[in-house]
Design an enzyme around this catalytic site. Structure first.
Site, short mmCIF file in Angstrom:
data_model
loop_
_atom_site.label_atom_id
_atom_site.label_comp_id
_atom_site.label_asym_id
_atom_site.label_seq_id
_atom_site.Cartn_x
_atom_site.Cartn_y
_atom_site.Cartn_z
N CYS A 228 15.08 -1.82 1.68
CA CYS A 228 15.13 -3.13 2.33
C CYS A 228 16.50 -3.30 2.96
CB CYS A 228 14.87 -4.23 1.30
SG CYS A 228 15.25 -5.90 1.89
N CYS A 282 -4.98 7.89 -8.66
CA CYS A 282 -6.11 6.99 -8.53
C CYS A 282 -6.50 6.41 -9.89
CB CYS A 282 -7.24 7.75 -7.86
SG CYS A 282 -8.81 7.72 -8.59
#
Length: 480
Positions: A228, A282
């Site tokens: 960021c 997953c």
């Protein structure tokens, strides 16, 4: 969001090798700068100020360091009170006439009688020292004072003049010059509003933002580190820096590291109760033989392709007394719900990043060999993995957003949970396909490989659409 990065240096070694970012909502431009380009920009600014104020380059550099490399601030001070600016750095208003020159003078450091041609004075023009003492002084200051050497004073006690760039260039050793210019570049980057060092481990690149860009967004350096711009931490869309910082602090001591690992990465099978470790990305789990039960890692319910468990349910507590214990239990249940999913997506993203590196470093070549395909025709696998890495990060921080939204009991919660659930379900389908279904095609040739290509490509496009819509909804604050 379109993060368009261009490298300011055009050498072959500077070709941008970053993976492309996958979510595009509005255009942003920034550039990754190497040391050579940083030095060029810094020297160009020094030359500009030197010519504009009619001072030496060394003095222009000193003035810029004093004013955090802001020429606007420097010019304002200079033209409002030039005398004070000159006095602050020991710069005389005009060249003073020297007394009658002698063949020898006394060095005020070693007190030796030195020939005039073997002495040098600081920019103050009033204090001369022999060249050997100057060299020793420069070496000690540069090696002992670190960045403070940029404000190295004249050796004469009480003199306000700064030594400056000119004397360093003429007398410092090559190694000391390298250190000095390194500190100078760091000072330039740290003092320039639209420049920041990449916080990636071992990276020495700087990021330059175009001045017309928005205030806060994600940046990906050429070293592949993503951060960021505002807080220099891991990217945390859709939450702002303050919320992300609050979330991190709140969960730093959530559990001891060992307990956290056990709770996060091992769970009992809902059917046979045997512990299972989650070692893939997953959330579709299958217990080993002989059980074979398929379930969702997050909620432990039986797996189905239209499965959703992103929504926090506390209906079971409705109608109960609102005792302190009950309220505390609700608080911790809610915290556990969101934190577990935040942490699960964090882990899944780490695995996806590792899978992406493996794909680039060998799996694509193996797949091309086994299936008889050109490597460039298999880039759809890389595209899918890059999409997973990007979307896991967005999904991870969406749970921090949802946590604080649930505390506020906002009316936006239903829309948020619906859009988050749709995006997460699509991402799970893509992750399962790119991580598990691909395995059989790596092991042996298959006539339905082209069907797999179409399926993975379509899933990648679908996930991109879902997450584009989700991020756009975040940026619009779910106001439709």
């Amino acid at each position: 969001m379109d993060h368009s990065c261009y490298d300011e240096d055009w050498d072959l070694e500077d070709v941008d090798t970053r993976p492309p970012e996958m979510i595009f909502l509005f255009q942003i431009y920034y550039s990754c700068l190497r040391e050579k380009k940083i030095s060029q920009l810094r020297d160009s600014l020094i030359t500009e100020v030197s010519e504009f104020l009619s001072v030496s380059r060394g003095m222009a550099c000193t003035l810029l360091v004093q004013n955090r490399w802001s020429k606007t601030l420097l010019y304002d001070k200079w033209f409002s009170d030039e005398k004070s600016v000159r006095e602050a750095v020991g710069l005389l208003p005009e060249k003073q006439e020297s007394p009658k020159q002698l063949d020898f003078c006394c060095c005020n450091i070693c007190f030796g009688e030195i020939k005039i041609e073997n002495t040098l004075s600081a920019p103050c023009g009033a204090h001369s020292f022999c060249l050997d003492c100057w060299k020793t002084y420069l070496t000690v200051s540069i090696n002992n004072n670190g960045p403070g050497c940029l404000k190295m004073p004249c050796p004469e006690p009480g003199c306000k003049a700064y030594v400056g760039l000119d004397i360093v260039n003429s007398l410092a050793s090559d190694s000391d010059k390298d250190k000095y210019y390194g500190y100078l570049s760091s000072s330039y980057v740290e003092g320039t509003l639209n420049l920041k060092w990449c916080p990636g481990p071992g990276c020495n690149l700087a990021i330059r933002l175009d001045e017309y860009g928005p205030k806060g967004y994600d940046v990906t350096c050429n070293c592949s580190h993503r951060f960021c711009w505002n807080c220099l931490e891991e990217t945390h869309r859709p939450v702002d820096c303050e919320t992300a910082d609050t979330w991190r602090k709140q969960h730093t001591c959530f559990e001891a590291d060992t307990v956290r690992w056990i709770l996060s990465y091992t769970k009992p099978c809902p059917k046979c109760r045997r512990n299972i470790e989650k070692n893939q990305g997953c959330n579709h789990m299958k217990c080993g033989s002989p059980c074979g039960f398929e379930f969702c890692w997050l909620c432990l319910e039986k797996w189905s392709h239209d499965h959703y468990c992103n929504k926090y349910e506390d209906e079971k507590n409705e109608g109960e007394s609102t005792s302190v214990d009950t309220d505390n239990r609700k608080y911790f249940d809610r915290d556990e719900h969101y934190y577990e999913r935040w942490l699960s997506n964090h882990k899944s993203r780490e695995i996806a990043v590792a899978n992406l590196k493996c794909a680039r470093n060998g799996i694509i070549e193996t797949l091309a060999c086994v299936q008889g395909e050109k490597k460039w025709k298999l880039m759809f696998v890389i595209d899918a993995l890059e999409q997973i890495v990007e979307c896991r990060l967005v999904l991870k921080w969406s749970y921090a957003y949802g946590y604080y939204l649930s505390l506020a009991k906002s009316k936006k919660m239903a829309l948020f949970e619906y859009m988050q659930g749709e995006a997460e379900a699509a991402l799970e389908r893509l992750h399962h396909c790119a991580e598990k279904e691909i395995q059989k095609y790596v092991l042996c040739p298959s006539p339905d490989f082209n069907d797999f290509r179409v399926k993975l490509t379509n899933l990648t496009c679908a996930v991109q659409t879902y997450f584009e819509n989700l991020v756009r909804a975040f940026e619009d604050d779910f106001l439709f």
